[in-house]
Design a protein around this motif. Structure first.
Motif, PDB file in Angstrom:
ATOM      1  N   MET A  65       0.810  -1.060  -0.074  1.00 43.58           N
ATOM      2  CA  MET A  65      -0.008   0.149  -0.104  1.00 43.58           C
ATOM      3  C   MET A  65       0.990   1.120   0.069  1.00 43.58           C
ATOM      4  N   ILE A  66       2.145   0.984   0.633  1.00 43.31           N
ATOM      5  CA  ILE A  66       3.127   2.418   0.586  1.00 43.31           C
ATOM      6  C   ILE A  66       3.785   2.424  -0.737  1.00 43.31           C
ATOM      7  N   ASN A  67       4.292   1.255  -1.442  1.00 46.33           N
ATOM      8  CA  ASN A  67       5.144   1.369  -2.573  1.00 46.33           C
ATOM      9  C   ASN A  67       4.506   0.885  -3.762  1.00 46.33           C
ATOM     10  N   THR A 112      12.433   9.006 -10.126  1.00 44.58           N
ATOM     11  CA  THR A 112      13.494   9.237 -11.435  1.00 44.58           C
ATOM     12  C   THR A 112      14.068   7.835 -11.699  1.00 44.58           C
ATOM     13  N   ILE A 113      14.519   7.623 -12.759  1.00 44.36           N
ATOM     14  CA  ILE A 113      15.399   6.403 -13.285  1.00 44.36           C
ATOM     15  C   ILE A 113      16.367   5.906 -12.198  1.00 44.36           C
ATOM     16  N   ASP A 114      17.145   7.036 -11.434  1.00 41.63           N
ATOM     17  CA  ASP A 114      18.036   6.740 -10.547  1.00 41.63           C
ATOM     18  C   ASP A 114      17.477   6.085  -9.189  1.00 41.63           C
ATOM     19  N   ASP A 115      16.340   6.437  -8.873  1.00 38.16           N
ATOM     20  CA  ASP A 115      15.699   5.651  -7.991  1.00 38.16           C
ATOM     21  C   ASP A 115      15.157   4.231  -8.145  1.00 38.16           C
ATOM     22  N   VAL A 116      14.704   4.249  -9.445  1.00 36.12           N
ATOM     23  CA  VAL A 116      14.372   2.725  -9.966  1.00 36.12           C
ATOM     24  C   VAL A 116      16.015   1.832  -9.849  1.00 36.12           C
ATOM     25  N   LEU A 117      16.907   2.264 -10.271  1.00 35.73           N
ATOM     26  CA  LEU A 117      18.153   1.585 -10.368  1.00 35.73           C
ATOM     27  C   LEU A 117      18.672   1.077  -8.939  1.00 35.73           C
ATOM     28  N   GLY A 166       9.849  -7.297  -3.318  1.00 33.41           N
ATOM     29  CA  GLY A 166      11.135  -7.232  -3.200  1.00 33.41           C
ATOM     30  C   GLY A 166      11.574  -5.926  -4.206  1.00 33.41           C
ATOM     31  N   ALA A 167      10.995  -5.881  -5.381  1.00 34.90           N
ATOM     32  CA  ALA A 167      10.906  -4.760  -6.564  1.00 34.90           C
ATOM     33  C   ALA A 167      10.413  -3.639  -6.425  1.00 34.90           C
ATOM     34  N   SER A 168       9.967  -3.429  -5.120  1.00 35.16           N
ATOM     35  CA  SER A 168       9.391  -2.030  -4.828  1.00 35.16           C
ATOM     36  C   SER A 168      10.310  -1.051  -5.130  1.00 35.16           C
ATOM     37  N   ILE A 169       9.914   0.043  -5.653  1.00 32.46           N
ATOM     38  CA  ILE A 169      10.694   1.488  -5.854  1.00 32.46           C
ATOM     39  C   ILE A 169      10.622   2.467  -4.686  1.00 32.46           C
ATOM     40  N   MET A 170      11.835   2.675  -4.313  1.00 38.02           N
ATOM     41  CA  MET A 170      11.814   3.749  -2.999  1.00 38.02           C
ATOM     42  C   MET A 170      12.423   4.871  -3.644  1.00 38.02           C
ATOM     43  N   ASN A 171      12.471   5.820  -2.633  1.00 43.12           N
ATOM     44  CA  ASN A 171      13.250   7.195  -3.025  1.00 43.12           C
ATOM     45  C   ASN A 171      14.764   6.824  -2.381  1.00 43.12           C
ATOM     46  N   LYS A 172      15.370   6.957  -3.018  1.00 44.63           N
ATOM     47  CA  LYS A 172      16.931   6.876  -2.982  1.00 44.63           C
ATOM     48  C   LYS A 172      17.482   7.813  -2.132  1.00 44.63           C
ATOM     49  N   LYS A 173      17.156   9.006  -2.160  1.00 45.34           N
ATOM     50  CA  LYS A 173      17.697  10.057  -1.402  1.00 45.34           C
ATOM     51  C   LYS A 173      17.220   9.914   0.167  1.00 45.34           C
ATOM     52  N   ALA A 174      15.969   9.555   0.443  1.00 43.41           N
ATOM     53  CA  ALA A 174      15.490   9.591   1.694  1.00 43.41           C
ATOM     54  C   ALA A 174      16.170   8.199   2.435  1.00 43.41           C
ATOM     55  N   LEU A 175      16.383   7.252   1.751  1.00 42.78           N
ATOM     56  CA  LEU A 175      16.837   6.025   2.171  1.00 42.78           C
ATOM     57  C   LEU A 175      18.334   5.747   2.399  1.00 42.78           C
ATOM     58  N   GLU A 176      18.964   6.594   1.800  1.00 39.44           N
ATOM     59  CA  GLU A 176      20.531   6.794   1.730  1.00 39.44           C
ATOM     60  C   GLU A 176      20.715   7.683   3.116  1.00 39.44           C
ATOM     61  N   GLU A 177      19.635   8.616   3.410  1.00 39.12           N
ATOM     62  CA  GLU A 177      19.835   9.389   4.851  1.00 39.12           C
ATOM     63  C   GLU A 177      19.494   8.762   5.875  1.00 39.12           C
ATOM     64  N   ILE A 182      11.350   4.686   4.778  1.00 37.20           N
ATOM     65  CA  ILE A 182      10.915   4.177   3.542  1.00 37.20           C
ATOM     66  C   ILE A 182       9.907   5.149   3.178  1.00 37.20           C
ATOM     67  N   ILE A 183      10.233   5.780   1.828  1.00 34.65           N
ATOM     68  CA  ILE A 183       9.241   6.585   1.279  1.00 34.65           C
ATOM     69  C   ILE A 183       8.912   6.032  -0.495  1.00 34.65           C
ATOM     70  N   GLY A 184       7.732   5.835  -0.404  1.00 34.60           N
ATOM     71  CA  GLY A 184       7.245   5.076  -1.693  1.00 34.60           C
ATOM     72  C   GLY A 184       6.443   6.090  -2.543  1.00 34.60           C
ATOM     73  N   SER A 185       5.753   5.452  -3.548  1.00 33.77           N
ATOM     74  CA  SER A 185       4.789   6.352  -4.325  1.00 33.77           C
ATOM     75  C   SER A 185       3.273   5.395  -4.344  1.00 33.77           C
TER      76      SER A 185
END
Length: 252
Positions: A65-67, A112-117, A166-177, A182-185
């Protein structure tokens, strides 16, 4: 004359009944429209909101429901595009995935594509996701909207694997910080998590692909089945999950 009176009476009763039914339907419709919070009681507490660490069904039910993922699978087994806009098979071991350009995370940042990658490579490297990514050789960025998926061999089930939690796409910046951020769409985002008590999700205002009027979901962790039953009967909760089969008749 008597027949006319009888017919007239029937017509009047029919109209009154129809009006009564319409009034009930309108009232029911108003109740549904006013229902903004959905409250659930479930037996177990979730273990994590991280899709690449979750192995239990309870956690995954919330995570979905989050991602969002590149693709999803509907109830009929059909592939449904979520983040992906176009998927093209180049050859037996190479697939190109183009993403939509109007998706935002629940914090308002553009996906972005960087979040996906980042998300897919993180999943590929996770030991817990090995069963879904064992055939993946690499994920590569082609341009700002496209990734290349290379497999070790022809994988007919590739899209089904990309639809795994497991293939959910998350916010790269938020997770690295913060690895717990966990920030999803997806349709909802985390509002509150009180360990051992409840989890509260609120509507992601940036998620547009839904007609649901639910603004908030409150999930209460209630281990005892009898307690969940009582809460359901008294209206304290709208849904009770994990009920024993012997309770089916009572619930109905």
């Amino acid at each position: 004359m008597k027949k006319k009176i009888i017919y007239l009476a029937i017509i009047i009763l029919t109209i009154l009944f129809a009006c009564s039914q319409k009034s009930k339907e309108e009232k029911n419709k108003e109740v549904v429209q006013e229902k903004k919070t959905l409250t659930m009681a479930q037996k177990a507490e979730i273990k994590t909101l991280d899709p690449q660490k979750a192995t239990d069904s309870v956690s995954r039910s919330i995570i979905q429901m989050i991602n969002q993922r590149l693709v999803n699978i509907d109830n009929d087994g059909n592939i449904v595009f979520e983040i992906a806009k176009e998927i093209k098979t180049v050859d037996a071991k190479t697939t190109l995935v183009k993403i939509k350009d109007n998706i935002k995370f629940s914090n308002g940042e553009t996906l972005t594509i960087d979040d996906v990658l980042f998300s897919l490579n993180r999943a590929k490297e996770s030991p817990k996701m090995a069963q879904d990514f064992y055939m993946i050789e690499s994920f590569e960025k082609v341009d700002d909207s496209t990734i290349k998926v290379k497999t070790f061999y022809e994988a007919g089930n590739l899209l089904h694997k990309l639809a795994s939690m497991g293939a959910s796409i998350m916010n790269k910046k938020a997770l690295e910080e913060n690895e717990n951020n966990i920030i999803g769409s997806g349709m909802f985002k985390l509002k509150e998590w009180v360990a051992g008590d409840r989890l509260v999700l609120e509507r992601n205002t940036y998620f547009k692909d839904a007609n649901s009027n639910i603004k908030e979901i409150v999930i209460k962790f209630i281990p005892e089945a009898n307690s969940r039953m009582i809460m359901l009967e008294t209206g304290e909760v709208d849904i009770a999950t994990g009920m024993p089969p012997v309770s089916t008749q009572t619930i109905e």
